[in-house]
Design a protein around this motif. Structure first.
Motif, short mmCIF file in Angstrom:
data_model
loop_
_atom_site.label_atom_id
_atom_site.label_comp_id
_atom_site.label_asym_id
_atom_site.label_seq_id
_atom_site.Cartn_x
_atom_site.Cartn_y
_atom_site.Cartn_z
N THR A 48 -2.68 -4.57 -5.89
CA THR A 48 -3.62 -4.55 -4.87
C THR A 48 -5.00 -5.47 -5.15
OG1 THR A 48 -5.12 -2.97 -6.04
CG2 THR A 48 -3.56 -2.05 -4.65
N LYS A 49 -4.95 -6.32 -6.26
CA LYS A 49 -5.91 -7.26 -6.71
C LYS A 49 -7.24 -6.62 -6.79
CE LYS A 49 -3.21 -10.80 -6.23
NZ LYS A 49 -1.95 -10.34 -6.08
N LYS A 50 -7.06 -5.36 -7.29
CA LYS A 50 -8.27 -4.47 -7.48
C LYS A 50 -8.20 -3.55 -8.87
CE LYS A 50 -9.09 -2.96 -2.70
NZ LYS A 50 -9.26 -1.70 -1.61
N SER A 51 -9.30 -3.83 -9.66
CA SER A 51 -9.47 -2.81 -10.71
C SER A 51 -9.72 -1.35 -10.38
CB SER A 51 -10.52 -3.41 -11.90
OG SER A 51 -11.58 -2.90 -10.98
N TRP A 52 -10.14 -0.95 -9.20
CA TRP A 52 -10.43 0.48 -8.81
C TRP A 52 -11.61 0.97 -9.90
CZ3 TRP A 52 -8.86 1.78 -4.30
CH2 TRP A 52 -7.61 1.24 -3.90
N THR A 53 -12.45 -0.03 -10.23
CA THR A 53 -13.83 0.38 -10.78
C THR A 53 -15.07 -0.15 -10.34
OG1 THR A 53 -13.62 -1.37 -12.34
CG2 THR A 53 -12.69 0.64 -13.09
N ILE A 54 -16.18 0.66 -10.31
CA ILE A 54 -17.40 0.38 -9.97
C ILE A 54 -18.25 0.30 -11.04
CG2 ILE A 54 -19.40 0.92 -8.29
CD1 ILE A 54 -17.02 2.14 -6.38
N GLY A 55 -19.10 -0.85 -11.31
CA GLY A 55 -19.93 -0.73 -12.23
C GLY A 55 -21.41 -0.21 -11.85
N VAL A 56 -22.12 0.66 -12.63
CA VAL A 56 -23.24 1.40 -12.41
C VAL A 56 -24.36 0.80 -13.28
CG1 VAL A 56 -24.31 3.57 -12.16
CG2 VAL A 56 -21.92 3.36 -11.60
N MET A 57 -25.49 0.26 -12.71
CA MET A 57 -26.80 -0.01 -13.61
C MET A 57 -28.01 0.58 -13.13
SD MET A 57 -28.37 -3.46 -13.86
CE MET A 57 -29.97 -3.97 -14.49
N PHE A 58 -28.82 1.36 -14.16
CA PHE A 58 -29.96 1.77 -13.76
C PHE A 58 -30.82 0.65 -14.17
CE2 PHE A 58 -27.79 5.80 -14.48
CZ PHE A 58 -28.35 6.39 -13.52
N SER A 59 -32.08 0.26 -13.41
CA SER A 59 -32.97 -0.67 -13.72
C SER A 59 -34.45 0.12 -13.27
CB SER A 59 -32.92 -1.89 -13.06
OG SER A 59 -33.96 -2.58 -13.12
N GLU A 60 -35.14 0.55 -14.44
CA GLU A 60 -36.48 1.07 -14.24
C GLU A 60 -37.13 1.07 -15.62
OE1 GLU A 60 -35.38 4.43 -15.90
OE2 GLU A 60 -33.45 3.57 -15.54
N SER A 61 -38.46 0.82 -15.45
CA SER A 61 -39.36 0.39 -16.56
C SER A 61 -39.18 1.44 -17.55
CB SER A 61 -40.60 -0.08 -16.05
OG SER A 61 -40.58 -1.41 -15.50
N ASN A 62 -39.52 2.76 -17.12
CA ASN A 62 -39.58 3.82 -18.31
C ASN A 62 -38.24 4.14 -18.61
OD1 ASN A 62 -38.53 4.74 -15.71
ND2 ASN A 62 -40.01 6.55 -15.77
N GLU A 63 -36.91 3.51 -18.30
CA GLU A 63 -35.80 3.88 -19.07
C GLU A 63 -35.40 5.26 -19.02
OE1 GLU A 63 -35.19 1.61 -22.49
OE2 GLU A 63 -35.25 -0.42 -21.42
N VAL A 64 -35.67 6.07 -18.14
CA VAL A 64 -35.08 7.45 -17.79
C VAL A 64 -33.89 7.55 -17.74
CG1 VAL A 64 -35.67 9.61 -16.72
CG2 VAL A 64 -37.67 8.08 -17.30
N GLY A 65 -33.27 6.81 -16.60
CA GLY A 65 -31.87 6.85 -16.24
C GLY A 65 -31.66 8.11 -15.69
N MET A 66 -30.31 8.61 -16.01
CA MET A 66 -29.73 9.87 -15.47
C MET A 66 -30.51 11.05 -16.07
SD MET A 66 -25.78 9.26 -15.40
CE MET A 66 -25.55 10.95 -14.70
N LYS A 67 -31.48 11.02 -17.00
CA LYS A 67 -32.31 12.11 -17.29
C LYS A 67 -33.23 12.47 -16.18
CE LYS A 67 -34.03 10.56 -21.31
NZ LYS A 67 -34.99 10.45 -22.60
N HIS A 68 -33.57 11.64 -15.24
CA HIS A 68 -34.44 11.94 -14.09
C HIS A 68 -33.48 12.71 -13.24
CE1 HIS A 68 -37.31 12.06 -10.72
NE2 HIS A 68 -38.07 11.54 -11.39
N PRO A 69 -33.99 13.93 -12.57
CA PRO A 69 -33.01 14.61 -11.61
C PRO A 69 -32.87 14.00 -10.47
CG PRO A 69 -35.09 15.71 -12.05
CD PRO A 69 -34.81 14.74 -13.01
N PHE A 70 -33.77 13.32 -10.06
CA PHE A 70 -33.47 12.28 -8.74
C PHE A 70 -32.36 11.63 -8.74
CE2 PHE A 70 -34.54 8.55 -6.06
CZ PHE A 70 -34.27 8.86 -5.23
N PHE A 71 -32.26 10.54 -9.73
CA PHE A 71 -31.45 9.72 -10.09
C PHE A 71 -30.14 10.29 -10.38
CE2 PHE A 71 -35.00 6.81 -11.98
CZ PHE A 71 -35.04 5.95 -10.63
N SER A 72 -29.93 11.31 -11.25
CA SER A 72 -28.74 12.09 -11.58
C SER A 72 -27.86 12.56 -10.31
CB SER A 72 -28.92 13.11 -12.68
OG SER A 72 -29.74 13.97 -12.12
N ALA A 73 -28.75 13.31 -9.39
CA ALA A 73 -28.33 13.77 -8.18
C ALA A 73 -27.79 12.71 -7.08
CB ALA A 73 -29.62 14.54 -7.36
#
Length: 336
Positions: A56-81
Motif C-alpha cells: 500500500t506504500k503506507k506505514s499505517w501510523t500517524i505521528g502525534v505531537m503536543f506543543s504547549e509552553s507549560n508542557e502539560v500534554g495528555m495530563k490536561h483533560p481537554f487534550f487527552s479527550a
C-alpha cells in the motif's frame, strides 16, 4: 495461521478484493467488506504489517505531537479527550499512533526528522504555542498534517469557536444582572487565549458595559495556580467584580479557591464561569458553570481531515471551527 488466500477461499472473492477490503479501498462495496471482515474475525487472520506497507506504500501510523509552553500534554483533560477521540477514529481506518518524545530536543533531532524516519503517513499536532519553530517546520513540509487548537496557519486546522465562547459567557452573566464582569484570560500569545479575550471584549462592547481598570487580567498558561493568583489580584481591587469569566476550567478552580480563602462564597458573592467543561467541572463545589468544547467532534474532524489528505496524497489548507455550548451548573447566580 490463516492467510489472505484462506480468506479469499472462504469468502469466494479474489485475493485482490480481499486485500482492497482490508485496506479500506473505496471501490469495494460495503457489503463485500463486511463479509470479508467477518471471515477475518472468524479465522483469526492477522495481516503482516511489513507486507501491508510494501503493497500500500503506507506505514499505517500517524505521528502525534503536543506543543504547549507549560508542557502539560495528555495530563490536561481537554487534550487527552481530544486524543482519545482522534485515536478511536484513526483506528477505525487501520492506523496506529506514534507519540513523539520530548527527549528529541536533547538528541539534536527535530520532530519532523523523527516522524520522517518513522515513515508516518500523517501528523496531528495539538498546539497552543503558535511560535513553536518545530510546528512551523512540520507545517511547511510535504507530510499531511492537521493542527488542533490553532486558527491562523497554512494547513488543515480544527479549533473551537472561542470568540463565540467568550460572548456566550459574558451574555449569560449579564442575563443574571451582572455588569461588573472581569475576565481572567489565558495567555494572549495562544490562539485560544487571544480569541476568548476578543469574545469577552466584543460582548462587553455590544452590551455597552465598560471594562473597568484591572478587570482584564492575564491568567497565564491555564493552570490552577495561575487562576488562583489572578483571582487574588481581582480581590485586591477597590471595586471587586461581581462575576468573572475565566478562560479555562483549571484556572476557574483556582479562582474559586482564592475566593473561598478570602472568606467569600461562590456564587453568592462572586459568580464564576469557566471554559472547557472538563470532567472535574461537574464534581467540584460548587459545580462549575462553563463553556463546553466538543472534544469528540474536534477529534473526529481532525482524523477526518488527516485521512482525506493521506488518501488524496496531498496537503489541504482548510479549517473546521467547532461550535461551543454553555453548560449551566451552580457557580453562577443572579446579582444581589
Amino acid at each position: 495461521m490463516a492467510t489472505i488466500y484462506d480468506i479469499a477461499k472462504k469468502t469466494g472473492f479474489s485475493t485482490t478484493t480481499v486485500s482492497k477490503a482490508l485496506n479500506n479501498y473505496s471501490d469495494v462495496s460495503e457489503k463485500t467488506k463486511q463479509k470479508i471482515l467477518q471471515a477475518v474475525e472468524e479465522m483469526g487472520y492477522l495481516p503482516n504489517a511489513h507486507a501491508q506497507s510494501l503493497s500500500t506504500k503506507k506505514s499505517w501510523t500517524i505521528g502525534v505531537m503536543f506543543s504547549e509552553s507549560n508542557e502539560v500534554g495528555m495530563k490536561h483533560p481537554f487534550f487527552s479527550a481530544i486524543i482519545e477521540s482522534f485515536r478511536k477514529n484513526a483506528e477505525r481506518e487501520g492506523y496506529d499512533l506514534i507519540f513523539a518524545s520530548r527527549n528529541l530536543r536533547n538528541r539534536d533531532i527535530s520532530y519532523l526528522e523523527h516522524f520522517s524516519y518513522r515513515a508516518v503517513d500523517g501528523i496531528v499536532v495539538i498546539c497552543s504555542d503558535p511560535q513553536d519553530p518545530q510546528v512551523q517546520e512540520m507545517i511547511n513540509s510535504t507530510i499531511p498534517i492537521v493542527v488542533i487548537d490553532m486558527n491562523k496557519q497554512n494547513c488543515s486546522l480544527v479549533f473551537s469557536d472561542n470568540i463565540e465562547g467568550g460572548k456566550l459567557a459574558v451574555n449569560y452573566l449579564h442575563s443574571l444582572g451582572h455588569t461588573k464582569i472581569a475576565h481572567i484570560a489565558g495567555d494572549a500569545l495562544t490562539d485560544a487565549g487571544a480569541e476568548r479575550i476578543k469574545g469577552f471584549k466584543k460582548a462587553m462592547d455590544e452590551l455597552k458595559l465598560p471594562i473597568q481598570d484591572g478587570y482584564l487580567i492575564n491568567g497565564g498558561l491555564f493552570s490552577i495556580d495561575e487562576g488562583r493568583v489572578a483571582m487574588e489580584k481581582l480581590l485586591m481591587l477597590e471595586d471587586v467584580p461581581t462575576a468573572v469569566f475565566v478562560a479555562g476550567d483549571h484556572m476557574a478552580i483556582g479562582a474559586i479557591e482564592a475566593i473561598k480563602e478570602k472568606g467569600l462564597s461562590v456564587p453568592e458573592d462572586i459568580s464564576i464561569i469557566g471554559y472547557d467543561d472538563i470532567e472535574m467541572a461537574a464534581y467540584i463545589t460548587p459545580k462549575l458553570t462553563t463553556i463546553k468544547q466538543d472534544t469528540d467532534l474536534i477529534g473526529y474532524q481532525a482524523a477526518k481531515l488527516l485521512m482525506k489528505q493521506i488518501i488524496q496524497k496531498k496537503k489541504l489548507i482548510t479549517s473546521k471551527r467547532i461550535p461551543v455550548e454553555l453548560i449551566i451548573r451552580e457557580s453562577c447566580a443572579p446579582k444581589k
